[in-house]
Design a protein around this motif. Structure first.
Motif, PDB file in Angstrom:
ATOM      1  N   GLU A  70      41.632 -37.053  34.428  1.00 51.75           N
ATOM      2  CA  GLU A  70      41.618 -37.369  36.245  1.00 51.75           C
ATOM      3  C   GLU A  70      40.479 -36.788  37.362  1.00 51.75           C
ATOM      4  O   GLU A  70      41.289 -36.744  38.543  1.00 51.75           O
ATOM      5  CB  GLU A  70      42.495 -38.221  36.531  1.00 51.75           C
ATOM      6  CG  GLU A  70      43.482 -38.822  35.204  1.00 51.75           C
ATOM      7  CD  GLU A  70      42.669 -40.243  35.336  1.00 51.75           C
ATOM      8  OE1 GLU A  70      42.376 -40.912  36.019  1.00 51.75           O
ATOM      9  OE2 GLU A  70      42.890 -40.881  34.310  1.00 51.75           O
ATOM     10  N   TRP A  71      39.304 -36.269  37.000  1.00 54.29           N
ATOM     11  CA  TRP A  71      39.002 -35.697  37.938  1.00 54.29           C
ATOM     12  C   TRP A  71      37.792 -36.382  38.529  1.00 54.29           C
ATOM     13  O   TRP A  71      36.572 -37.258  37.610  1.00 54.29           O
ATOM     14  CB  TRP A  71      38.542 -34.023  37.242  1.00 54.29           C
ATOM     15  CG  TRP A  71      38.043 -33.868  36.540  1.00 54.29           C
ATOM     16  CD1 TRP A  71      38.141 -33.754  35.120  1.00 54.29           C
ATOM     17  CD2 TRP A  71      37.010 -33.723  35.283  1.00 54.29           C
ATOM     18  NE1 TRP A  71      37.913 -33.687  34.157  1.00 54.29           N
ATOM     19  CE2 TRP A  71      35.990 -34.086  34.635  1.00 54.29           C
ATOM     20  CE3 TRP A  71      35.145 -33.779  36.471  1.00 54.29           C
ATOM     21  CZ2 TRP A  71      35.372 -33.818  33.614  1.00 54.29           C
ATOM     22  CZ3 TRP A  71      34.502 -34.032  35.716  1.00 54.29           C
ATOM     23  CH2 TRP A  71      33.828 -33.526  34.693  1.00 54.29           C
ATOM     24  N   VAL A  72      37.191 -35.929  39.951  1.00 51.54           N
ATOM     25  CA  VAL A  72      35.539 -36.504  39.908  1.00 51.54           C
ATOM     26  C   VAL A  72      34.821 -35.134  39.941  1.00 51.54           C
ATOM     27  O   VAL A  72      33.852 -35.373  39.579  1.00 51.54           O
ATOM     28  CB  VAL A  72      35.703 -36.448  41.391  1.00 51.54           C
ATOM     29  CG1 VAL A  72      33.943 -37.052  42.136  1.00 51.54           C
ATOM     30  CG2 VAL A  72      36.590 -37.937  41.728  1.00 51.54           C
ATOM     31  N   ALA A  73      35.507 -34.149  40.528  1.00 48.87           N
ATOM     32  CA  ALA A  73      34.548 -32.772  40.306  1.00 48.87           C
ATOM     33  C   ALA A  73      34.524 -31.591  39.993  1.00 48.87           C
ATOM     34  O   ALA A  73      36.369 -31.194  40.490  1.00 48.87           O
ATOM     35  CB  ALA A  73      33.045 -32.653  41.269  1.00 48.87           C
ATOM     36  N   LEU A  74      34.128 -30.583  39.008  1.00 46.64           N
ATOM     37  CA  LEU A  74      34.819 -29.716  39.039  1.00 46.64           C
ATOM     38  C   LEU A  74      33.385 -28.093  39.271  1.00 46.64           C
ATOM     39  O   LEU A  74      32.691 -28.349  39.087  1.00 46.64           O
ATOM     40  CB  LEU A  74      34.724 -29.505  37.026  1.00 46.64           C
ATOM     41  CG  LEU A  74      36.064 -30.029  36.457  1.00 46.64           C
ATOM     42  CD1 LEU A  74      35.510 -30.088  34.976  1.00 46.64           C
ATOM     43  CD2 LEU A  74      37.165 -30.686  37.622  1.00 46.64           C
ATOM     44  N   VAL A  75      34.430 -27.341  40.083  1.00 49.16           N
ATOM     45  CA  VAL A  75      33.994 -25.674  39.848  1.00 49.16           C
ATOM     46  C   VAL A  75      34.524 -24.983  39.499  1.00 49.16           C
ATOM     47  O   VAL A  75      35.425 -24.381  39.274  1.00 49.16           O
ATOM     48  CB  VAL A  75      33.597 -25.558  41.856  1.00 49.16           C
ATOM     49  CG1 VAL A  75      33.275 -24.591  42.152  1.00 49.16           C
ATOM     50  CG2 VAL A  75      33.446 -26.479  42.447  1.00 49.16           C
ATOM     51  N   LEU A  81      39.863 -22.598  38.507  1.00 49.74           N
ATOM     52  CA  LEU A  81      38.541 -23.547  38.761  1.00 49.74           C
ATOM     53  C   LEU A  81      39.072 -24.666  39.955  1.00 49.74           C
ATOM     54  O   LEU A  81      40.654 -24.690  40.043  1.00 49.74           O
ATOM     55  CB  LEU A  81      39.375 -24.675  37.023  1.00 49.74           C
ATOM     56  CG  LEU A  81      38.397 -26.175  36.393  1.00 49.74           C
ATOM     57  CD1 LEU A  81      37.420 -25.503  36.156  1.00 49.74           C
ATOM     58  CD2 LEU A  81      39.779 -26.630  35.247  1.00 49.74           C
ATOM     59  N   THR A  82      38.510 -24.676  40.276  1.00 50.40           N
ATOM     60  CA  THR A  82      38.556 -25.925  41.455  1.00 50.40           C
ATOM     61  C   THR A  82      38.472 -27.331  40.835  1.00 50.40           C
ATOM     62  O   THR A  82      37.423 -27.844  40.287  1.00 50.40           O
ATOM     63  CB  THR A  82      37.528 -25.916  42.786  1.00 50.40           C
ATOM     64  OG1 THR A  82      37.888 -24.401  43.483  1.00 50.40           O
ATOM     65  CG2 THR A  82      37.973 -26.926  43.498  1.00 50.40           C
ATOM     66  N   VAL A  83      39.198 -28.248  41.525  1.00 52.44           N
ATOM     67  CA  VAL A  83      39.782 -29.798  40.937  1.00 52.44           C
ATOM     68  C   VAL A  83      39.369 -30.727  41.999  1.00 52.44           C
ATOM     69  O   VAL A  83      40.220 -30.804  42.784  1.00 52.44           O
ATOM     70  CB  VAL A  83      40.559 -29.295  40.081  1.00 52.44           C
ATOM     71  CG1 VAL A  83      40.210 -31.340  39.363  1.00 52.44           C
ATOM     72  CG2 VAL A  83      40.321 -28.904  38.404  1.00 52.44           C
TER      73      VAL A  83
END
Length: 162
Positions: A70-75, A81-83
């Motif tokens: 259920e994520w849009v972007a990950l870094v 991890l930035t979610v």
């Protein structure tokens, strides 16, 4: 309408840099110089639209991938991890919600596109979180700063549609 998810792993990860926070300090002076340059083109001034969705950000220390989809972007970075996720409409009043500006598609060889957006926002002391794709950039601002951010971007020469 929900935007499709995307994943990116920044060069900063390979270099061991925390690029999420210090990018604004590095980009703002460049953006001010670019904005004052009469040779700049409209290609560096994308039309922007405010996405109807609202987003939340979370940090997962030590994680390499979220447990759900259920994520849009990950870094992914050395510190975790930035979610980026769609905000729940049922979130309480204390939830930190972000609104997104999405720009026109542009080539990777067009300089100054992102700087033309984050520079004026930095000049107005509006914090941002940026997720870039191959074609365009998603620039997030705190939801309560959305109207001010739109005004700042219009004053800088951007077309901003709701």
């Amino acid at each position: 309408m929900r935007s499709p998810p995307f994943f990116f792993d920044p060069i900063g990860y390979l270099l061991g840099l925390d690029i999420v926070v210090p990018i604004l300090a590095q980009v703002a002076p460049l953006a001010r110089r670019a904005a004052s340059d009469p040779r700049r083109t409209l290609a560096a001034m994308p039309s922007l639209r405010v996405l109807p969705d609202r987003f939340t950000l979370e940090h997962q220390p030590g994680a390499t991938f979220p447990e759900d989809d259920e994520w849009v972007a990950l870094v992914r970075a050395p510190e975790g991890l930035t979610v980026l996720r769609h905000a729940s409409p049922f979130a309480g009043p204390d939830a930190e919600r972000w609104a997104g500006f999405y720009g026109d598609p542009h080539g990777l060889d067009v300089p100054g596109v992102l700087a033309s957006v984050v520079g004026p926002l930095a000049g107005a002391s509006i914090p941002v979180f940026v997720a870039s794709t191959f074609h365009a950039d998603l620039v997030l601002v705190h939801e309560h700063r959305l109207e001010l951010a739109a005004d700042v971007l219009r004053d800088a020469g951007h077309t901003v549609a709701a």
